[in-house]
Design an enzyme around this catalytic site. Sequence first.
Site, PDB file in Angstrom:
ATOM      1  N   ASN A 225       4.453 -18.788 -13.989  1.00 48.50           N
ATOM      2  CA  ASN A 225       4.366 -19.953 -14.888  1.00 48.50           C
ATOM      3  C   ASN A 225       3.625 -21.112 -14.230  1.00 48.50           C
ATOM      4  O   ASN A 225       3.556 -22.198 -14.787  1.00 48.50           O
ATOM      5  CB  ASN A 225       5.762 -20.383 -15.366  1.00 48.50           C
TER       6      ASN A 225
ATOM      7  N   TYR B  84      20.476 -23.266  -4.146  1.00 47.41           N
ATOM      8  CA  TYR B  84      19.414 -22.268  -3.917  1.00 47.41           C
ATOM      9  C   TYR B  84      19.979 -21.055  -3.193  1.00 47.41           C
ATOM     10  O   TYR B  84      19.800 -19.906  -3.622  1.00 47.41           O
ATOM     11  CB  TYR B  84      18.265 -22.882  -3.106  1.00 47.41           C
TER      12      TYR B  84
ATOM     13  N   LYS C 100      20.680 -16.797  -4.331  1.00 47.10           N
ATOM     14  CA  LYS C 100      20.316 -15.555  -3.636  1.00 47.10           C
ATOM     15  C   LYS C 100      21.554 -14.663  -3.496  1.00 47.10           C
ATOM     16  O   LYS C 100      21.479 -13.458  -3.701  1.00 47.10           O
ATOM     17  CB  LYS C 100      19.708 -15.852  -2.263  1.00 47.10           C
TER      18      LYS C 100
ATOM     19  N   SER D 182      17.067 -13.776   1.217  1.00 51.96           N
ATOM     20  CA  SER D 182      16.784 -14.706   2.315  1.00 51.96           C
ATOM     21  C   SER D 182      17.857 -14.602   3.385  1.00 51.96           C
ATOM     22  O   SER D 182      19.017 -14.294   3.088  1.00 51.96           O
ATOM     23  CB  SER D 182      16.774 -16.120   1.723  1.00 51.96           C
TER      24      SER D 182
ATOM     25  N   ARG E 157      14.538 -20.169  14.963  1.00 54.82           N
ATOM     26  CA  ARG E 157      14.315 -19.359  13.758  1.00 54.82           C
ATOM     27  C   ARG E 157      13.508 -18.136  14.143  1.00 54.82           C
ATOM     28  O   ARG E 157      12.904 -18.073  15.226  1.00 54.82           O
ATOM     29  CB  ARG E 157      13.487 -20.143  12.718  1.00 54.82           C
TER      30      ARG E 157
HETATM   31  P1  NAD Z   1       6.424 -19.841  -4.117  1.00 58.52           P
HETATM   32  O1  NAD Z   1       7.026 -21.028  -4.782  1.00 58.52           O
HETATM   33  O2  NAD Z   1       5.146 -20.002  -3.400  1.00 58.52           O
HETATM   34  O3  NAD Z   1       6.267 -18.651  -5.178  1.00 58.52           O
HETATM   35  C1  NAD Z   1       7.123 -18.476  -6.284  1.00 58.52           C
HETATM   36  C2  NAD Z   1       6.229 -18.363  -7.507  1.00 58.52           C
HETATM   37  O4  NAD Z   1       7.064 -18.143  -8.653  1.00 58.52           O
HETATM   38  C3  NAD Z   1       5.436 -19.640  -7.781  1.00 58.52           C
HETATM   39  O5  NAD Z   1       4.076 -19.296  -7.977  1.00 58.52           O
HETATM   40  C4  NAD Z   1       6.047 -20.212  -9.077  1.00 58.52           C
HETATM   41  O6  NAD Z   1       5.056 -20.840  -9.868  1.00 58.52           O
HETATM   42  C5  NAD Z   1       6.583 -18.952  -9.715  1.00 58.52           C
HETATM   43  N1  NAD Z   1       7.730 -19.136 -10.619  1.00 58.52           N
HETATM   44  C6  NAD Z   1       8.865 -19.847 -10.392  1.00 58.52           C
HETATM   45  N2  NAD Z   1       9.694 -19.735 -11.457  1.00 58.52           N
HETATM   46  C7  NAD Z   1       9.075 -18.932 -12.353  1.00 58.52           C
HETATM   47  C8  NAD Z   1       9.417 -18.440 -13.644  1.00 58.52           C
HETATM   48  N3  NAD Z   1      10.583 -18.759 -14.229  1.00 58.52           N
HETATM   49  N4  NAD Z   1       8.540 -17.633 -14.294  1.00 58.52           N
HETATM   50  C9  NAD Z   1       7.354 -17.310 -13.722  1.00 58.52           C
HETATM   51  N5  NAD Z   1       6.963 -17.743 -12.509  1.00 58.52           N
HETATM   52  C10 NAD Z   1       7.828 -18.551 -11.842  1.00 58.52           C
HETATM   53  O7  NAD Z   1       7.553 -19.243  -3.131  1.00 58.52           O
HETATM   54  P2  NAD Z   1       7.434 -18.124  -2.024  1.00 58.52           P
HETATM   55  O8  NAD Z   1       7.589 -18.780  -0.707  1.00 58.52           O
HETATM   56  O9  NAD Z   1       6.275 -17.258  -2.285  1.00 58.52           O
HETATM   57  O10 NAD Z   1       8.783 -17.344  -2.289  1.00 58.52           O
HETATM   58  C11 NAD Z   1       8.827 -16.148  -3.056  1.00 58.52           C
HETATM   59  C12 NAD Z   1      10.257 -15.662  -3.130  1.00 58.52           C
HETATM   60  O11 NAD Z   1      10.753 -15.446  -1.815  1.00 58.52           O
HETATM   61  C13 NAD Z   1      11.219 -16.640  -3.782  1.00 58.52           C
HETATM   62  O12 NAD Z   1      12.161 -15.891  -4.526  1.00 58.52           O
HETATM   63  C14 NAD Z   1      11.882 -17.306  -2.601  1.00 58.52           C
HETATM   64  O13 NAD Z   1      13.164 -17.779  -2.924  1.00 58.52           O
HETATM   65  C15 NAD Z   1      11.965 -16.152  -1.631  1.00 58.52           C
HETATM   66  N6  NAD Z   1      12.063 -16.573  -0.220  1.00 58.52           N
HETATM   67  C16 NAD Z   1      11.131 -17.405   0.301  1.00 58.52           C
HETATM   68  C17 NAD Z   1      11.241 -17.816   1.631  1.00 58.52           C
HETATM   69  C18 NAD Z   1      10.250 -18.780   2.234  1.00 58.52           C
HETATM   70  O14 NAD Z   1      10.570 -19.378   3.250  1.00 58.52           O
HETATM   71  N7  NAD Z   1       9.053 -18.933   1.678  1.00 58.52           N
HETATM   72  C19 NAD Z   1      12.305 -17.366   2.426  1.00 58.52           C
HETATM   73  C20 NAD Z   1      13.237 -16.488   1.866  1.00 58.52           C
HETATM   74  C21 NAD Z   1      13.098 -16.101   0.526  1.00 58.52           C
HETATM   75  N1  UFG Z   2      11.771 -28.604  11.071  1.00 59.90           N
HETATM   76  C1  UFG Z   2      11.421 -29.715  11.810  1.00 59.90           C
HETATM   77  N2  UFG Z   2      10.592 -30.620  11.222  1.00 59.90           N
HETATM   78  C2  UFG Z   2      10.115 -30.488   9.949  1.00 59.90           C
HETATM   79  C3  UFG Z   2      10.480 -29.350   9.219  1.00 59.90           C
HETATM   80  C4  UFG Z   2      11.322 -28.429   9.797  1.00 59.90           C
HETATM   81  O1  UFG Z   2      11.826 -29.879  12.952  1.00 59.90           O
HETATM   82  O2  UFG Z   2       9.392 -31.365   9.478  1.00 59.90           O
HETATM   83  C5  UFG Z   2      12.616 -27.585  11.711  1.00 59.90           C
HETATM   84  C6  UFG Z   2      13.943 -27.375  10.999  1.00 59.90           C
HETATM   85  O3  UFG Z   2      14.917 -28.250  11.490  1.00 59.90           O
HETATM   86  C7  UFG Z   2      14.206 -25.918  11.320  1.00 59.90           C
HETATM   87  C8  UFG Z   2      12.822 -25.287  11.481  1.00 59.90           C
HETATM   88  O4  UFG Z   2      11.928 -26.369  11.668  1.00 59.90           O
HETATM   89  O5  UFG Z   2      14.853 -25.854  12.562  1.00 59.90           O
HETATM   90  C9  UFG Z   2      12.399 -24.495  10.261  1.00 59.90           C
HETATM   91  O6  UFG Z   2      12.579 -25.315   9.109  1.00 59.90           O
HETATM   92  P1  UFG Z   2      11.992 -24.902   7.690  1.00 59.90           P
HETATM   93  O7  UFG Z   2      12.335 -26.003   6.734  1.00 59.90           O
HETATM   94  O8  UFG Z   2      10.573 -24.509   7.811  1.00 59.90           O
HETATM   95  O9  UFG Z   2      12.801 -23.569   7.337  1.00 59.90           O
HETATM   96  P2  UFG Z   2      14.359 -23.339   7.198  1.00 59.90           P
HETATM   97  O10 UFG Z   2      14.711 -22.317   8.227  1.00 59.90           O
HETATM   98  O11 UFG Z   2      15.143 -24.575   7.217  1.00 59.90           O
HETATM   99  O12 UFG Z   2      14.483 -22.799   5.709  1.00 59.90           O
HETATM  100  C10 UFG Z   2      13.676 -21.703   5.257  1.00 59.90           C
HETATM  101  C11 UFG Z   2      13.323 -21.869   3.800  1.00 59.90           C
HETATM  102  C12 UFG Z   2      14.534 -21.826   2.947  1.00 59.90           C
HETATM  103  C13 UFG Z   2      15.322 -20.623   3.219  1.00 59.90           C
HETATM  104  C14 UFG Z   2      15.590 -20.485   4.680  1.00 59.90           C
HETATM  105  C15 UFG Z   2      16.229 -19.194   4.994  1.00 59.90           C
HETATM  106  O13 UFG Z   2      12.681 -23.113   3.608  1.00 59.90           O
HETATM  107  O14 UFG Z   2      14.124 -21.761   1.603  1.00 59.90           O
HETATM  108  O15 UFG Z   2      14.379 -20.543   5.421  1.00 59.90           O
HETATM  109  O16 UFG Z   2      15.490 -18.180   4.384  1.00 59.90           O
HETATM  110  F1  UFG Z   2      16.512 -20.664   2.547  1.00 59.90           F
END
Ligand code: NAD
Ligand code: UFG
Length: 345
Positions: free
Chosen positions: A35, A153, A157, A128, A235
């Site tokens: 979307n 969030y 999950k 996650s 991490r």
């Molecule tokens: P992202 O936001 O880049 O990608 C998600 C995509 O889904 C986006 O393009 C958004 O536009 C689309 N979207 C959201 N809601 C929608 C809907 N209702 N219908 C259609 N499209 C929709 O995020 P990402 O980092 O690529 O993450 C992908 C998945 O992995 C997510 O489920 C996220 O929770 C999970 N995840 C991400 C991380 C991370 O750190 N990036 C870590 C663990 C899990």
């Molecule tokens: N951090 C900093 N400065 C910043 C941003 C982050 O020091 O400006 C540190 C945080 O304290 C953490 C590490 O960098 O120790 C990583 O932080 P992120 O925000 O990049 O990632 P997180 O591990 O906090 O969280 C990520 C995703 C969440 C997800 C989680 C576990 O953002 O969506 O991993 O999957 F839930």
Amino acid sequence: MAAERILVTGGTGYIGSHTAVELINAGYQVVIIDNLSNSSRDVIDGIERITGVRPDFVEGDCTDIDTLRRLFAEYPGIKGIINFAASKAVGESVKKPILYYRNNLDTLLNLLDLMADNGVKGIVFSSSCTVYGEPDVNPVTEQSPIKKATSPYGNTKQISEEIITDVIAAGAPFKSIILRYFNPVGAHPSAEIGELPNGVPQNLIPYLTQTAMGIREKLSVFGDDYNTPDGSCIRDYINVVDLAKAHVIAVRRMLDDASEAPIEIFNLGTGKGVSVLELINTFESATGVKVPHVITGRREGDIEKVWADPSYANNVLGWKAETPLADTLASAWNWQKRLRERGIM
Ligand code: NAD
Ligand code: UFG
């Protein structure tokens, strides 16, 4: 044989776009629904520039079941689904819980609801390491305890994993593989696709690369008084292309009926914990670019340390994270430079 069709929800997003590339490279026909709430249509061009193939794209919302019904009618024969579509900002989820529960859970429920009637054999779900909360022991295995979620969030999950488990236990005629990602970072080596967060980045790597580019003045290191060797949080940073490749293996496994159980769960990480300060050092030596940074207070809700035991995925999927962190960070920097060249940032 005609290429098998895979539906990638959220496929213009960060991990979805990298996975679409790997699926196309492996010979699948990819249909993306997104979307565009957190991504842009240009990503389709990037995928095409890398692969030479333009994936089918439907701009639509997965929370609307009729949109999905039309998609299945328009693109018959979808064999597998990878569900990336979700809202993912932890802080925002605390302020807007209804949006997060509705978007993340309705999307999953709609997909599960339509799979049987459309003959879909399996669904890969993006979970996650957040489900482990602050682990008592590192590295975490898939058997490590699930801790109470600290944000809506994270709760989506956990609930999503339970929904899938219940639906499969009720005898659904399809399989599921749940992938628990640790911290996905980096960009495609071509720099044609990468992470493009909206507004001020909340995550470490985009904030760091934007600081290195001079867009942000200083990176804040959130705390140096943790119980870790250098005091900053630890991490498990996993290369996004390595991560994407695991999805292709998971899809193949379900389509070949090779799963050992109808529902399987895998940690996807490197197995190595890296602190924030170590990561800054690695970035600086990999790119030769300095990152101005300052130690500030802890960020509320941060986990002190978490890293994966990826041996189950290594042994059972035959998958391993291979890219050295220095190369991954260099790819993130190349992507940031490409955004500058394109006048985006
Ligand atoms: P992202 O936001 O880049 O990608 C998600 C995509 O889904 C986006 O393009 C958004 O536009 C689309 N979207 C959201 N809601 C929608 C809907 N209702 N219908 C259609 N499209 C929709 O995020 P990402 O980092 O690529 O993450 C992908 C998945 O992995 C997510 O489920 C996220 O929770 C999970 N995840 C991400 C991380 C991370 O750190 N990036 C870590 C663990 C899990
Ligand atoms: N951090 C900093 N400065 C910043 C941003 C982050 O020091 O400006 C540190 C945080 O304290 C953490 C590490 O960098 O120790 C990583 O932080 P992120 O925000 O990049 O990632 P997180 O591990 O906090 O969280 C990520 C995703 C969440 C997800 C989680 C576990 O953002 O969506 O991993 O999957 F839930």
